[in-house]
Scaffold this motif. Structure first.
Motif, PDB file in Angstrom:
ATOM      1  N   LEU A   1       0.848  -1.190   0.000  1.00 35.29           N
ATOM      2  CA  LEU A   1       0.000   0.000   0.000  1.00 35.29           C
ATOM      3  C   LEU A   1       0.886   1.243   0.000  1.00 35.29           C
ATOM      4  O   LEU A   1       2.099   1.150   0.139  1.00 35.29           O
ATOM      5  CB  LEU A   1      -0.912   0.008   1.235  1.00 35.29           C
ATOM      6  N   ASP A   2       0.256   2.402  -0.125  1.00 27.89           N
ATOM      7  CA  ASP A   2       1.055   3.616  -0.119  1.00 27.89           C
ATOM      8  C   ASP A   2       1.505   3.998   1.292  1.00 27.89           C
ATOM      9  O   ASP A   2       2.545   4.604   1.468  1.00 27.89           O
ATOM     10  CB  ASP A   2       0.312   4.781  -0.774  1.00 27.89           C
ATOM     11  N   ARG A   3       0.739   3.615   2.297  1.00 32.34           N
ATOM     12  CA  ARG A   3       1.084   3.904   3.688  1.00 32.34           C
ATOM     13  C   ARG A   3       0.291   2.978   4.605  1.00 32.34           C
ATOM     14  O   ARG A   3      -0.715   2.421   4.196  1.00 32.34           O
ATOM     15  CB  ARG A   3       0.815   5.368   4.036  1.00 32.34           C
ATOM     16  N   ILE A   4       0.758   2.822   5.836  1.00 33.54           N
ATOM     17  CA  ILE A   4       0.021   2.009   6.805  1.00 33.54           C
ATOM     18  C   ILE A   4      -1.118   2.844   7.387  1.00 33.54           C
ATOM     19  O   ILE A   4      -1.121   4.065   7.276  1.00 33.54           O
ATOM     20  CB  ILE A   4       0.931   1.490   7.944  1.00 33.54           C
ATOM     21  N   PRO A   5      -2.078   2.192   8.012  1.00 37.33           N
ATOM     22  CA  PRO A   5      -3.167   2.936   8.646  1.00 37.33           C
ATOM     23  C   PRO A   5      -2.643   3.837   9.769  1.00 37.33           C
ATOM     24  O   PRO A   5      -1.672   3.505  10.441  1.00 37.33           O
ATOM     25  CB  PRO A   5      -4.068   1.844   9.229  1.00 37.33           C
ATOM     26  N   GLU A   6      -3.305   4.957   9.943  1.00 37.98           N
ATOM     27  CA  GLU A   6      -2.987   5.849  11.054  1.00 37.98           C
ATOM     28  C   GLU A   6      -3.263   5.138  12.375  1.00 37.98           C
ATOM     29  O   GLU A   6      -3.997   4.148  12.412  1.00 37.98           O
ATOM     30  CB  GLU A   6      -3.857   7.115  10.986  1.00 37.98           C
ATOM     31  N   MET A   7      -2.717   5.670  13.442  1.00 38.88           N
ATOM     32  CA  MET A   7      -2.882   5.073  14.761  1.00 38.88           C
ATOM     33  C   MET A   7      -4.367   4.892  15.104  1.00 38.88           C
ATOM     34  O   MET A   7      -4.781   3.821  15.536  1.00 38.88           O
ATOM     35  CB  MET A   7      -2.212   5.960  15.820  1.00 38.88           C
ATOM     36  N   PHE A   8      -5.188   5.900  14.864  1.00 37.56           N
ATOM     37  CA  PHE A   8      -6.609   5.824  15.207  1.00 37.56           C
ATOM     38  C   PHE A   8      -7.305   4.734  14.388  1.00 37.56           C
ATOM     39  O   PHE A   8      -8.110   3.965  14.923  1.00 37.56           O
ATOM     40  CB  PHE A   8      -7.297   7.172  14.980  1.00 37.56           C
ATOM     41  N   THR A   9      -6.995   4.640  13.098  1.00 35.75           N
ATOM     42  CA  THR A   9      -7.587   3.612  12.246  1.00 35.75           C
ATOM     43  C   THR A   9      -7.200   2.232  12.734  1.00 35.75           C
ATOM     44  O   THR A   9      -8.030   1.318  12.791  1.00 35.75           O
ATOM     45  CB  THR A   9      -7.135   3.798  10.785  1.00 35.75           C
ATOM     46  N   GLN A  10      -5.945   2.065  13.101  1.00 36.48           N
ATOM     47  CA  GLN A  10      -5.465   0.770  13.587  1.00 36.48           C
ATOM     48  C   GLN A  10      -6.154   0.410  14.908  1.00 36.48           C
ATOM     49  O   GLN A  10      -6.577  -0.727  15.098  1.00 36.48           O
ATOM     50  CB  GLN A  10      -3.940   0.819  13.755  1.00 36.48           C
ATOM     51  N   GLN A  11      -6.293   1.376  15.810  1.00 42.89           N
ATOM     52  CA  GLN A  11      -6.968   1.112  17.083  1.00 42.89           C
ATOM     53  C   GLN A  11      -8.430   0.743  16.865  1.00 42.89           C
ATOM     54  O   GLN A  11      -8.950  -0.185  17.488  1.00 42.89           O
ATOM     55  CB  GLN A  11      -6.876   2.337  17.989  1.00 42.89           C
ATOM     56  N   THR A  12      -9.098   1.446  15.956  1.00 42.88           N
ATOM     57  CA  THR A  12     -10.500   1.159  15.654  1.00 42.88           C
ATOM     58  C   THR A  12     -10.646  -0.240  15.062  1.00 42.88           C
ATOM     59  O   THR A  12     -11.572  -0.980  15.412  1.00 42.88           O
ATOM     60  CB  THR A  12     -11.062   2.216  14.678  1.00 42.88           C
ATOM     61  N   SER A  13      -9.734  -0.607  14.175  1.00 39.90           N
ATOM     62  CA  SER A  13      -9.777  -1.928  13.542  1.00 39.90           C
ATOM     63  C   SER A  13      -9.569  -3.039  14.566  1.00 39.90           C
ATOM     64  O   SER A  13     -10.286  -4.044  14.559  1.00 39.90           O
ATOM     65  CB  SER A  13      -8.710  -2.021  12.456  1.00 39.90           C
ATOM     66  N   VAL A  14      -8.600  -2.868  15.442  1.00 40.15           N
ATOM     67  CA  VAL A  14      -8.335  -3.865  16.483  1.00 40.15           C
ATOM     68  C   VAL A  14      -9.543  -3.978  17.414  1.00 40.15           C
ATOM     69  O   VAL A  14      -9.947  -5.079  17.795  1.00 40.15           O
ATOM     70  CB  VAL A  14      -7.048  -3.521  17.264  1.00 40.15           C
ATOM     71  N   SER A  15     -10.154  -2.858  17.743  1.00 38.92           N
ATOM     72  CA  SER A  15     -11.349  -2.866  18.587  1.00 38.92           C
ATOM     73  C   SER A  15     -12.486  -3.619  17.899  1.00 38.92           C
ATOM     74  O   SER A  15     -13.167  -4.432  18.525  1.00 38.92           O
ATOM     75  CB  SER A  15     -11.768  -1.428  18.889  1.00 38.92           C
ATOM     76  N   HIS A  16     -12.681  -3.376  16.620  1.00 41.88           N
ATOM     77  CA  HIS A  16     -13.714  -4.070  15.845  1.00 41.88           C
ATOM     78  C   HIS A  16     -13.478  -5.579  15.850  1.00 41.88           C
ATOM     79  O   HIS A  16     -14.408  -6.368  16.052  1.00 41.88           O
ATOM     80  CB  HIS A  16     -13.747  -3.539  14.410  1.00 41.88           C
ATOM     81  N   LEU A  17     -12.239  -5.990  15.636  1.00 41.18           N
ATOM     82  CA  LEU A  17     -11.911  -7.414  15.627  1.00 41.18           C
ATOM     83  C   LEU A  17     -12.101  -8.054  16.989  1.00 41.18           C
ATOM     84  O   LEU A  17     -12.628  -9.164  17.108  1.00 41.18           O
ATOM     85  CB  LEU A  17     -10.467  -7.624  15.159  1.00 41.18           C
ATOM     86  N   SER A  18     -11.699  -7.342  18.046  1.00 42.00           N
ATOM     87  CA  SER A  18     -11.804  -7.933  19.387  1.00 42.00           C
ATOM     88  C   SER A  18     -13.255  -8.022  19.858  1.00 42.00           C
ATOM     89  O   SER A  18     -13.623  -8.956  20.563  1.00 42.00           O
ATOM     90  CB  SER A  18     -10.952  -7.150  20.385  1.00 42.00           C
TER      91      SER A  18
END
Length: 131
Positions: free
Chosen positions: A107-124
């Motif tokens: 990808l062009d860049r990794i997800p921002e910190m907030f996006t990554q936290q939201t994604s981990v929260s969604h998965l958990s």
């Protein structure tokens, strides 16, 4: 307003990002590009072993929205590479070069910190971790 201020540092796939934000397209395809001197590229040597252990089988267990920029595979690869690079939590992503790790996962860049936290929260919250 300049592109960097709106889309972030190292964002190069502008059309795909804008289309996704407007709900006109889903996850962009992974596109590896030639590069030199990526400091974190060494983690690619471990990618075959991670895939052999079932790293990307998460899409069989979790559901993921279709109209988002980062696919489930991108999030999982980012988490795996964070562990390999000894990045202990999404907060520490602020200290990394988002374009370098992003180019390693296609990808062009990794997800921002907030996006990554939201994604981990969604998965958990889905409760499928044991699977």
């Amino acid at each position: 307003m300049d592109q960097q201020a709106v889309l972030g540092i190292a964002a190069s796939r502008v059309e795909e990002r804008v289309a996704c934000s407007l709900g006109q397209s889903g996850v962009p395809g992974i596109k590896f590009e030639e590069g030199q001197a990526l400091s974190c590229a060494r983690v690619l040597f471990l990618l075959p072993a991670l895939i052999a252990q079932g790293l990307l089988k998460t899409k069989e267990v979790y559901t993921w929205p279709s109209k988002v920029y980062y696919s489930l595979e991108s999030i999982i690869l980012t988490l795996a590479f964070m562990a390999l690079l000894r990045i202990k939590n999404p907060e520490q992503l602020k200290q990394c070069k988002p374009g370098e790790i992003g180019r390693v996962i296609g990808l062009d860049r990794i997800p921002e910190m907030f996006t990554q936290q939201t994604s981990v929260s969604h998965l958990s919250k889905s409760g499928h971790a044991p699977e």
